[in-house]
Design a protein around this motif. Structure first.
Motif, PDB file in Angstrom:
ATOM      1  N   VAL A   6      36.424  -5.355  -3.325  1.00  0.00           N
ATOM      2  CA  VAL A   6      35.269  -4.605  -2.943  1.00  0.00           C
ATOM      3  C   VAL A   6      35.725  -3.237  -3.598  1.00  0.00           C
ATOM      4  O   VAL A   6      36.679  -2.597  -3.276  1.00  0.00           O
ATOM      5  N   ARG A  13      37.349  -3.332 -10.454  1.00  0.00           N
ATOM      6  CA  ARG A  13      37.249  -4.766  -9.958  1.00  0.00           C
ATOM      7  C   ARG A  13      37.946  -5.723 -10.769  1.00  0.00           C
ATOM      8  O   ARG A  13      38.452  -6.708 -10.537  1.00  0.00           O
ATOM      9  N   GLU A  31      33.233 -10.777  -5.271  1.00  0.00           N
ATOM     10  CA  GLU A  31      33.279  -9.246  -5.546  1.00  0.00           C
ATOM     11  C   GLU A  31      31.911  -8.689  -4.851  1.00  0.00           C
ATOM     12  O   GLU A  31      30.978  -9.164  -5.073  1.00  0.00           O
ATOM     13  N   ALA A  32      32.205  -7.204  -4.600  1.00  0.00           N
ATOM     14  CA  ALA A  32      30.881  -6.556  -4.015  1.00  0.00           C
ATOM     15  C   ALA A  32      31.162  -5.026  -4.630  1.00  0.00           C
ATOM     16  O   ALA A  32      32.326  -4.485  -4.883  1.00  0.00           O
ATOM     17  N   ALA A  38      29.264  -5.769   0.489  1.00  0.00           N
ATOM     18  CA  ALA A  38      30.433  -6.393   0.832  1.00  0.00           C
ATOM     19  C   ALA A  38      30.105  -6.932   2.343  1.00  0.00           C
ATOM     20  O   ALA A  38      30.244  -8.050   2.609  1.00  0.00           O
ATOM     21  N   ILE A  52      39.814  -3.600  -0.379  1.00  0.00           N
ATOM     22  CA  ILE A  52      38.898  -2.504  -0.264  1.00  0.00           C
ATOM     23  C   ILE A  52      39.321  -1.280  -1.014  1.00  0.00           C
ATOM     24  O   ILE A  52      40.258  -0.741  -0.816  1.00  0.00           O
ATOM     25  N   LEU A  56      34.310   4.171  -1.686  1.00  0.00           N
ATOM     26  CA  LEU A  56      33.086   3.476  -2.084  1.00  0.00           C
ATOM     27  C   LEU A  56      31.735   4.420  -2.196  1.00  0.00           C
ATOM     28  O   LEU A  56      31.928   5.579  -1.444  1.00  0.00           O
TER      29      LEU A  56
END
Length: 239
Positions: A6, A13, A31-32, A38, A52, A56
């Motif tokens: 994430v 990523r 993946e997010a 996520a 993580i 974000l």
């Protein structure tokens, strides 16, 4: 091993996924690019490792980590950050470890190996062989090995066993958690199957596949496999 990455930055990523596949070629990686994405992803799948990013776009990584721990208590969470001061925060909320950007492959190998050992140790703990099911105001202890598959039915689930069917007002995701560690796999948003009870796999609509389960009562029941699940199913069945 199922891994989630994430991070709201695509290059980060991609680099992490590339290094992880070098270390664990057989890993299944999803993946997010945001906390919301996520959470949606984790409502459908269970992961062993979750990487993580701290910062974000839509939420703090620490907030997401806390949510993941509630959703998947057995998952190992690793913070990916450019700031070493977050290491203290990681251990405060019970995160397994952290890695710094830019990623160092040797450090990543060490973290992954430690997490792998922790997961293997948790899997050696005795597993219960029976599943309690609330049915008609009574609790039935169902032998897990007799469960063929579980499917959604409106807001409930039907547990199909060799000895009959049971209906309980629980989500399929909850059964997936309860049967974690046993040979069950969620082939579709509506079906959780016992891998030992699969009888046949065959081509299905739109280049997908479907399966049939053992048992005469299931001979006409076709269970579709989600496209995103086909590769992992083949891996689990070693085909």
């Amino acid at each position: 091993m199922r891994i989630a990455v994430v991070d709201d930055e695509r290059p980060a990523r991609s680099e992490l996924i590339h290094q992880l596949l070098d270390i664990i070629p057989e890993a299944m990686i999803s993946e997010a690019d945001s906390g919301a994405a996520a959470l949606e992803m984790m409502s459908k799948d269970i992961f062993d490792l979750v990487f993580i990013d701290i910062n974000l776009g839509d939420m703090e990584g620490t907030v997401l980590a806390t949510a993941v721990k509630q959703i998947m208590p057995k998952a190992r969470i690793i913070f990916a950050t450019a700031y070493s001061q977050y290491a203290v925060r990681a251990f405060e909320i019970g995160v397994s470890n952290y890695i710094l950007k830019p990623f160092d492959k040797k450090r990543l190998e060490t973290v992954v190996e430690n997490c792998r050992k922790e997961l293997e140790a948790s899997c050696t703990k005795p597993l219960t062989n029976r599943l309690p099911v609330n049915c008609n105001r009574r609790i039935v202890l169902v032998d897990i090995e007799t469960i063929v598959f579980i499917e959604t039915d409106n807001r409930s689930c039907v547990i199909h066993t060799k000895n009959g069917d049971f209906t309980e007002n629980l989500s399929l995701g909850e059964y997936e958690k309860r049967l974690s560690g046993h040979r069950f796999f969620r082939i579709h948003k509506s079906y959780l199957v016992n891998l030992e009870q699969i009888q046949e796999i065959f081509p299905w609509h739109n280049k997908s596949v479907a399966i049939k389960m053992l048992g005469a009562e299931n001979e006409n029941k076709i269970l579709p496999v989600g496209r995103e699940k086909i590769k992992e199913l083949r891996h689990l069945l070693k085909i």
